[in-house]
Every structure is written in C-alpha cells, then in structure tokens.
Write a protein that holds these residues in place. Structure first.
Motif, PDB file in Angstrom:
ATOM      1  N   ARG A   1       0.831  -1.218   0.000  1.00 18.79           N
ATOM      2  CA  ARG A   1       0.000   0.000   0.000  1.00 18.79           C
ATOM      3  C   ARG A   1       0.856   1.254   0.000  1.00 18.79           C
ATOM      4  O   ARG A   1       0.584   2.203  -0.738  1.00 18.79           O
ATOM      5  CB  ARG A   1      -0.914  -0.005   1.227  1.00 18.79           C
ATOM      6  CG  ARG A   1      -2.190  -0.765   1.012  1.00 18.79           C
ATOM      7  CD  ARG A   1      -3.147  -0.539   2.179  1.00 18.79           C
ATOM      8  NE  ARG A   1      -3.468  -1.848   2.732  1.00 18.79           N
ATOM      9  CZ  ARG A   1      -3.253  -2.254   3.970  1.00 18.79           C
ATOM     10  NH1 ARG A   1      -2.732  -1.426   4.836  1.00 18.79           N
ATOM     11  NH2 ARG A   1      -3.565  -3.463   4.349  1.00 18.79           N
ATOM     12  N   GLU A   2       1.878   1.244   0.813  1.00 16.90           N
ATOM     13  CA  GLU A   2       2.756   2.427   0.884  1.00 16.90           C
ATOM     14  C   GLU A   2       3.464   2.660  -0.448  1.00 16.90           C
ATOM     15  O   GLU A   2       3.576   3.796  -0.917  1.00 16.90           O
ATOM     16  CB  GLU A   2       3.783   2.244   2.010  1.00 16.90           C
ATOM     17  CG  GLU A   2       4.747   3.393   2.090  1.00 16.90           C
ATOM     18  CD  GLU A   2       4.918   3.882   3.499  1.00 16.90           C
ATOM     19  OE1 GLU A   2       5.713   4.786   3.651  1.00 16.90           O
ATOM     20  OE2 GLU A   2       4.257   3.375   4.414  1.00 16.90           O
TER      21      GLU A   2
ATOM     22  N   ARG B   1       0.954   4.070  -2.914  1.00 17.47           N
ATOM     23  CA  ARG B   1       0.691   5.497  -2.654  1.00 17.47           C
ATOM     24  C   ARG B   1       1.852   6.363  -3.132  1.00 17.47           C
ATOM     25  O   ARG B   1       1.651   7.428  -3.719  1.00 17.47           O
ATOM     26  CB  ARG B   1       0.469   5.712  -1.163  1.00 17.47           C
ATOM     27  CG  ARG B   1      -0.861   5.229  -0.682  1.00 17.47           C
ATOM     28  CD  ARG B   1      -1.051   5.534   0.795  1.00 17.47           C
ATOM     29  NE  ARG B   1      -2.215   4.831   1.304  1.00 17.47           N
ATOM     30  CZ  ARG B   1      -2.258   4.160   2.431  1.00 17.47           C
ATOM     31  NH1 ARG B   1      -1.177   4.107   3.210  1.00 17.47           N
ATOM     32  NH2 ARG B   1      -3.344   3.539   2.810  1.00 17.47           N
TER      33      ARG B   1
END
Length: 175
Positions: free
Chosen positions: A153-154, A157
């Motif tokens: 997810r990081e 993003r």
C-alpha cells in the motif's frame, strides 16, 4: 550509744572493704596464674605444631624429588622404520591410561551424548512443542502478510503520488 555505734559501723565497713579487696586480689592472682598456664600450653602446642609441619614439609619435599620427569631425547611419535618386534612393545608413559579403560571412557561418553541427543529429540518432537511451533509459524506468516500488504500500500501510494506530480509538471510546462 550512737557515739559507740558509729565507730563500730565504720570499722565493720572498713573490714568488709578489706575482705572484698583481698577477695578481688586473690581472684586476680588466680586469673593471672591460669592465664600464664594457658599461655605456656599454647606456646608448647605451637612449637609442637611447627615441628610437625616441618616434618611434613620435609616428607613432601623428599617424595616430590624423585618424581621429576626424565628428559628423553629419543621420544618419537611414530615407530616408522623400526622392526616390528620393537613396535609391538608399547612404552608405558607416566600419566597414560590402559586401552580398556580408554575404550570404556569413550564408550561411556558416547552413550551419554547419544542419550542426551535422544532426550532432546524426544522433547523437541513432543506434541506440545510441535503445536507451539505450528502456532508460532502461523503467527509469523500472518505478521509477514500484514507487513507485505502495508508495504505494498505504501509503495502504491508513493508511486501514485509520483505519477500525479509528474503530470502537474508536464501541464505547467505546456502553459
């Protein structure tokens, strides 16, 4: 009458004091005599102990003198090149142990180590330990999955943020 009583009481007190003083002097004298006797006995015992210790030291020194190791210049590790008859007769070196005793010691050590290994394996393969290992592995797998998802997810993003910033730069240059 009181006049006669005072000298009698005074004489009696002096007499009692004299008796107490004599008694204390006798007790002190007897104590000194006893102390001197004990000191004389202690000195005598000390001299006897010193003589006994000197005799023991002499006996130990006499016993240790012949036990000095001999310097052998002909010591060799192997008997290579010697006749077989000479090699068959092994020299007895001080501090060595018999072959049977050596084999017994080696066998005992091997048995003890094998027993320890068997005990460790039996304990490591017990159902409780296997269950605990299984639980810990599952927990670690879950933790690593969560960590991977959060890292993904990081990263997503960051990549999306980088893409948006790249588009804005292109739009700003065109205007």
């Amino acid at each position: 009458m009181q006049e006669q009583l005072v000298p009698v009481l005074l004489g009696g007190a002096v007499g009692v004091l004299a008796l107490v003083t004599v008694g204390l002097a006798v007790a002190l004298w007897r104590g000194r005599v006893h102390t001197r006797a004990e000191l004389a006995r202690a000195r005598e015992e000390g001299s006897e102990l010193r003589a006994e210790m000197a005799a023991l030291e002499q006996r130990l020194a006499d016993a240790a003198a012949p036990a000095a190791p001999e310097q052998r210049s002909d010591y060799v590790i192997t008997r290579f090149g010697e006749a077989e008859d000479d090699a068959a007769e092994a020299p007895v070196v001080e501090g060595t142990i018999d072959r049977a005793l050596f084999a017994d010691l080696v066998l005992r050590e091997t048995v003890v180590r094998a027993g320890g290994l068997a005990h460790g394996l039996r304990r490591a393969l017990s159902p409780e330990v296997r269950n605990r290992i299984r639980f810990e592995v599952r927990r670690e797998v879950k933790r690593s999955r969560k960590q991977r998802r959060s890292d993904l997810r990081e990263a997503r993003r960051a990549w999306e943020a980088h893409q948006r910033s790249g588009i804005r730069l292109d739009d700003g240059d065109a205007a």
